[in-house]
Design a protein around this motif. Structure first.
Motif, PDB file in Angstrom:
ATOM      1  N   GLY A  20       0.802  -1.216   0.000  1.00  0.00           N
ATOM      2  CA  GLY A  20       0.000   0.000   0.000  1.00  0.00           C
ATOM      3  C   GLY A  20       0.831   1.261   0.000  1.00  0.00           C
ATOM      4  O   GLY A  20       2.068   1.215  -0.098  1.00  0.00           O
ATOM      5  N   SER A  21       0.132   2.397   0.120  1.00  0.00           N
ATOM      6  CA  SER A  21       0.784   3.702   0.063  1.00  0.00           C
ATOM      7  C   SER A  21       0.317   4.590   1.212  1.00  0.00           C
ATOM      8  O   SER A  21      -0.804   4.442   1.715  1.00  0.00           O
ATOM      9  CB  SER A  21       0.454   4.409  -1.257  1.00  0.00           C
ATOM     10  OG  SER A  21       0.926   3.679  -2.370  1.00  0.00           O
ATOM     11  N   GLY A  74      13.220   4.603  -5.334  1.00  0.00           N
ATOM     12  CA  GLY A  74      12.282   4.041  -6.300  1.00  0.00           C
ATOM     13  C   GLY A  74      10.903   3.790  -5.734  1.00  0.00           C
ATOM     14  O   GLY A  74       9.952   3.551  -6.488  1.00  0.00           O
ATOM     15  N   ARG A  75      10.757   3.851  -4.398  1.00  0.00           N
ATOM     16  CA  ARG A  75       9.451   3.643  -3.770  1.00  0.00           C
ATOM     17  C   ARG A  75       8.946   4.907  -3.086  1.00  0.00           C
ATOM     18  O   ARG A  75       7.742   5.143  -3.044  1.00  0.00           O
ATOM     19  CB  ARG A  75       9.540   2.524  -2.732  1.00  0.00           C
ATOM     20  CG  ARG A  75       9.955   1.175  -3.305  1.00  0.00           C
ATOM     21  CD  ARG A  75       9.854   0.077  -2.254  1.00  0.00           C
ATOM     22  NE  ARG A  75      10.733   0.294  -1.114  1.00  0.00           N
ATOM     23  CZ  ARG A  75      10.307   0.373   0.142  1.00  0.00           C
ATOM     24  NH1 ARG A  75       9.024   0.284   0.426  1.00  0.00           N
ATOM     25  NH2 ARG A  75      11.178   0.550   1.139  1.00  0.00           N
ATOM     26  N   PHE A  76       9.852   5.694  -2.531  1.00  0.00           N
ATOM     27  CA  PHE A  76       9.480   6.911  -1.807  1.00  0.00           C
ATOM     28  C   PHE A  76       9.864   8.137  -2.618  1.00  0.00           C
ATOM     29  O   PHE A  76      10.875   8.134  -3.339  1.00  0.00           O
ATOM     30  CB  PHE A  76      10.208   6.992  -0.462  1.00  0.00           C
ATOM     31  CG  PHE A  76       9.772   5.976   0.571  1.00  0.00           C
ATOM     32  CD1 PHE A  76       8.926   4.918   0.268  1.00  0.00           C
ATOM     33  CD2 PHE A  76      10.217   6.091   1.877  1.00  0.00           C
ATOM     34  CE1 PHE A  76       8.534   3.994   1.220  1.00  0.00           C
ATOM     35  CE2 PHE A  76       9.845   5.185   2.855  1.00  0.00           C
ATOM     36  CZ  PHE A  76       8.999   4.129   2.515  1.00  0.00           C
ATOM     37  N   THR A  77       9.076   9.203  -2.457  1.00  0.00           N
ATOM     38  CA  THR A  77       9.365  10.472  -3.111  1.00  0.00           C
ATOM     39  C   THR A  77       9.204  11.604  -2.124  1.00  0.00           C
ATOM     40  O   THR A  77       8.148  11.740  -1.501  1.00  0.00           O
ATOM     41  CB  THR A  77       8.438  10.706  -4.311  1.00  0.00           C
ATOM     42  OG1 THR A  77       8.564   9.624  -5.243  1.00  0.00           O
ATOM     43  CG2 THR A  77       8.793  12.013  -5.017  1.00  0.00           C
ATOM     44  N   ILE A  78      10.246  12.402  -1.988  1.00  0.00           N
ATOM     45  CA  ILE A  78      10.179  13.581  -1.128  1.00  0.00           C
ATOM     46  C   ILE A  78       9.894  14.798  -1.994  1.00  0.00           C
ATOM     47  O   ILE A  78      10.413  14.911  -3.122  1.00  0.00           O
ATOM     48  CB  ILE A  78      11.491  13.764  -0.328  1.00  0.00           C
ATOM     49  CG1 ILE A  78      11.335  14.885   0.711  1.00  0.00           C
ATOM     50  CG2 ILE A  78      12.678  14.000  -1.244  1.00  0.00           C
ATOM     51  CD1 ILE A  78      12.530  14.970   1.685  1.00  0.00           C
ATOM     52  N   SER A  79       9.063  15.689  -1.492  1.00  0.00           N
ATOM     53  CA  SER A  79       8.753  16.926  -2.202  1.00  0.00           C
ATOM     54  C   SER A  79       8.445  18.005  -1.175  1.00  0.00           C
ATOM     55  O   SER A  79       8.300  17.722   0.017  1.00  0.00           O
ATOM     56  CB  SER A  79       7.566  16.721  -3.156  1.00  0.00           C
ATOM     57  OG  SER A  79       6.397  16.371  -2.425  1.00  0.00           O
ATOM     58  N   MET A 103       4.996   7.536   0.040  1.00  0.00           N
ATOM     59  CA  MET A 103       5.551   6.203   0.237  1.00  0.00           C
ATOM     60  C   MET A 103       4.672   5.194  -0.488  1.00  0.00           C
ATOM     61  O   MET A 103       3.495   5.028  -0.132  1.00  0.00           O
ATOM     62  CB  MET A 103       5.637   5.882   1.729  1.00  0.00           C
ATOM     63  CG  MET A 103       6.386   6.940   2.534  1.00  0.00           C
ATOM     64  SD  MET A 103       6.611   6.474   4.259  1.00  0.00           S
ATOM     65  CE  MET A 103       4.919   6.442   4.821  1.00  0.00           C
ATOM     66  N   ASN A 104       5.236   4.544  -1.474  1.00  0.00           N
ATOM     67  CA  ASN A 104       4.526   3.531  -2.253  1.00  0.00           C
ATOM     68  C   ASN A 104       5.178   2.165  -2.045  1.00  0.00           C
ATOM     69  O   ASN A 104       6.314   2.066  -1.577  1.00  0.00           O
ATOM     70  CB  ASN A 104       4.547   3.897  -3.733  1.00  0.00           C
ATOM     71  CG  ASN A 104       3.847   5.207  -4.020  1.00  0.00           C
ATOM     72  OD1 ASN A 104       2.890   5.587  -3.340  1.00  0.00           O
ATOM     73  ND2 ASN A 104       4.310   5.913  -5.043  1.00  0.00           N
ATOM     74  N   SER A 105       4.454   1.135  -2.428  1.00  0.00           N
ATOM     75  CA  SER A 105       4.966  -0.242  -2.330  1.00  0.00           C
ATOM     76  C   SER A 105       5.552  -0.504  -0.944  1.00  0.00           C
ATOM     77  O   SER A 105       6.663  -1.026  -0.810  1.00  0.00           O
ATOM     78  CB  SER A 105       6.021  -0.496  -3.411  1.00  0.00           C
ATOM     79  OG  SER A 105       5.491  -0.261  -4.694  1.00  0.00           O
ATOM     80  N   GLU A 110       9.100  -3.921   6.672  1.00  0.00           N
ATOM     81  CA  GLU A 110      10.327  -3.328   7.215  1.00  0.00           C
ATOM     82  C   GLU A 110      10.339  -1.806   7.161  1.00  0.00           C
ATOM     83  O   GLU A 110      11.265  -1.180   7.683  1.00  0.00           O
ATOM     84  CB  GLU A 110      11.570  -3.878   6.495  1.00  0.00           C
ATOM     85  CG  GLU A 110      11.521  -3.810   4.994  1.00  0.00           C
ATOM     86  CD  GLU A 110      11.062  -5.123   4.371  1.00  0.00           C
ATOM     87  OE1 GLU A 110      10.079  -5.729   4.877  1.00  0.00           O
ATOM     88  OE2 GLU A 110      11.668  -5.538   3.365  1.00  0.00           O
ATOM     89  N   ASP A 111       9.329  -1.204   6.557  1.00  0.00           N
ATOM     90  CA  ASP A 111       9.193   0.261   6.598  1.00  0.00           C
ATOM     91  C   ASP A 111       8.510   0.729   7.882  1.00  0.00           C
ATOM     92  O   ASP A 111       8.421   1.939   8.134  1.00  0.00           O
ATOM     93  CB  ASP A 111       8.390   0.757   5.399  1.00  0.00           C
ATOM     94  CG  ASP A 111       9.097   0.536   4.078  1.00  0.00           C
ATOM     95  OD1 ASP A 111       8.414   0.125   3.110  1.00  0.00           O
ATOM     96  OD2 ASP A 111      10.318   0.762   4.013  1.00  0.00           O
ATOM     97  N   THR A 112       8.041  -0.219   8.685  1.00  0.00           N
ATOM     98  CA  THR A 112       7.387   0.140   9.942  1.00  0.00           C
ATOM     99  C   THR A 112       8.351   0.885  10.854  1.00  0.00           C
ATOM    100  O   THR A 112       9.458   0.404  11.137  1.00  0.00           O
ATOM    101  CB  THR A 112       6.878  -1.130  10.655  1.00  0.00           C
ATOM    102  OG1 THR A 112       5.851  -1.716   9.859  1.00  0.00           O
ATOM    103  CG2 THR A 112       6.325  -0.804  12.027  1.00  0.00           C
ATOM    104  N   ALA A 113       7.948   2.072  11.278  1.00  0.00           N
ATOM    105  CA  ALA A 113       8.817   2.919  12.101  1.00  0.00           C
ATOM    106  C   ALA A 113       8.069   4.190  12.472  1.00  0.00           C
ATOM    107  O   ALA A 113       6.987   4.470  11.939  1.00  0.00           O
ATOM    108  CB  ALA A 113      10.096   3.290  11.340  1.00  0.00           C
ATOM    109  N   ILE A 114       8.666   4.952  13.359  1.00  0.00           N
ATOM    110  CA  ILE A 114       8.230   6.330  13.570  1.00  0.00           C
ATOM    111  C   ILE A 114       9.011   7.195  12.589  1.00  0.00           C
ATOM    112  O   ILE A 114      10.243   7.091  12.535  1.00  0.00           O
ATOM    113  CB  ILE A 114       8.466   6.787  15.015  1.00  0.00           C
ATOM    114  CG1 ILE A 114       7.697   5.905  15.987  1.00  0.00           C
ATOM    115  CG2 ILE A 114       8.054   8.251  15.182  1.00  0.00           C
ATOM    116  CD1 ILE A 114       8.000   6.176  17.443  1.00  0.00           C
ATOM    117  N   TYR A 115       8.307   8.028  11.857  1.00  0.00           N
ATOM    118  CA  TYR A 115       8.927   8.874  10.848  1.00  0.00           C
ATOM    119  C   TYR A 115       8.990  10.311  11.359  1.00  0.00           C
ATOM    120  O   TYR A 115       7.994  10.858  11.843  1.00  0.00           O
ATOM    121  CB  TYR A 115       8.140   8.809   9.545  1.00  0.00           C
ATOM    122  CG  TYR A 115       8.399   7.539   8.774  1.00  0.00           C
ATOM    123  CD1 TYR A 115       7.910   6.313   9.219  1.00  0.00           C
ATOM    124  CD2 TYR A 115       9.163   7.554   7.611  1.00  0.00           C
ATOM    125  CE1 TYR A 115       8.166   5.139   8.536  1.00  0.00           C
ATOM    126  CE2 TYR A 115       9.425   6.378   6.907  1.00  0.00           C
ATOM    127  CZ  TYR A 115       8.920   5.182   7.385  1.00  0.00           C
ATOM    128  OH  TYR A 115       9.191   4.022   6.697  1.00  0.00           O
TER     129      TYR A 115
END
Length: 128
Positions: free
Chosen positions: A16-17, A66-71, A83-85, A89-94
């Motif tokens: 998901g995204s 390739g999965r995340f884009t910052i703007s 955040m796509n795809s 392991e992307d589980t975290a506090i951002y």
């Protein structure tokens, strides 16, 4: 003093995204490079992405390339992380953070020591 507030986190299934936002106040947003970092349980905080103050340059951790884009939108004093795809392991506090734009790009901007002001973080949980 710059204040930052992250939002947009949540629970999502793998694949998901999510789109994170970080809105700032109390400073001149366009003067700062912006970064996103994350910290998973039991791990150190790590670099995710960074963007120069006029959005001309971006850099990413290999794990999200390739999965995340910052703007950023300087008029709205907001930085985003699309955040796509997503993977478990992307589980975290951002966290988002500000940095003065001087220094060696992008190497110095991968280090949390480069950043001065931080938000409180937003939880992202990716289920398998």
């Amino acid at each position: 003093q710059v204040q930052l507030v992250e939002s947009g986190g949540g629970l999502v299934q793998a694949g998901g995204s999510l789109r994170l936002s970080c809105t700032t106040s109390g400073g001149t947003f366009s003067n700062y490079a912006m970064g996103w970092f994350r910290q998973a349980p039991g791990k150190e905080r790590e670099f995710v992405a960074t963007i120069s103050r006029r959005a001309g340059n971006t850099a990413y951790a290999d794990s999200v390339k390739g999965r995340f884009t910052i703007s950023r939108n300087n008029a709205k004093t907001t930085v985003y992380l699309q955040m796509n795809s997503l993977k478990p392991e992307d589980t975290a506090i951002y966290y988002c953070a500000t940095a003065l734009p001087s220094g060696s790009w992008p190497t110095e901007f991968h280090s949390e020591n480069k950043y001065d002001a931080w938000g409180q973080g937003t939880q992202v949980t990716v289920s398998s």
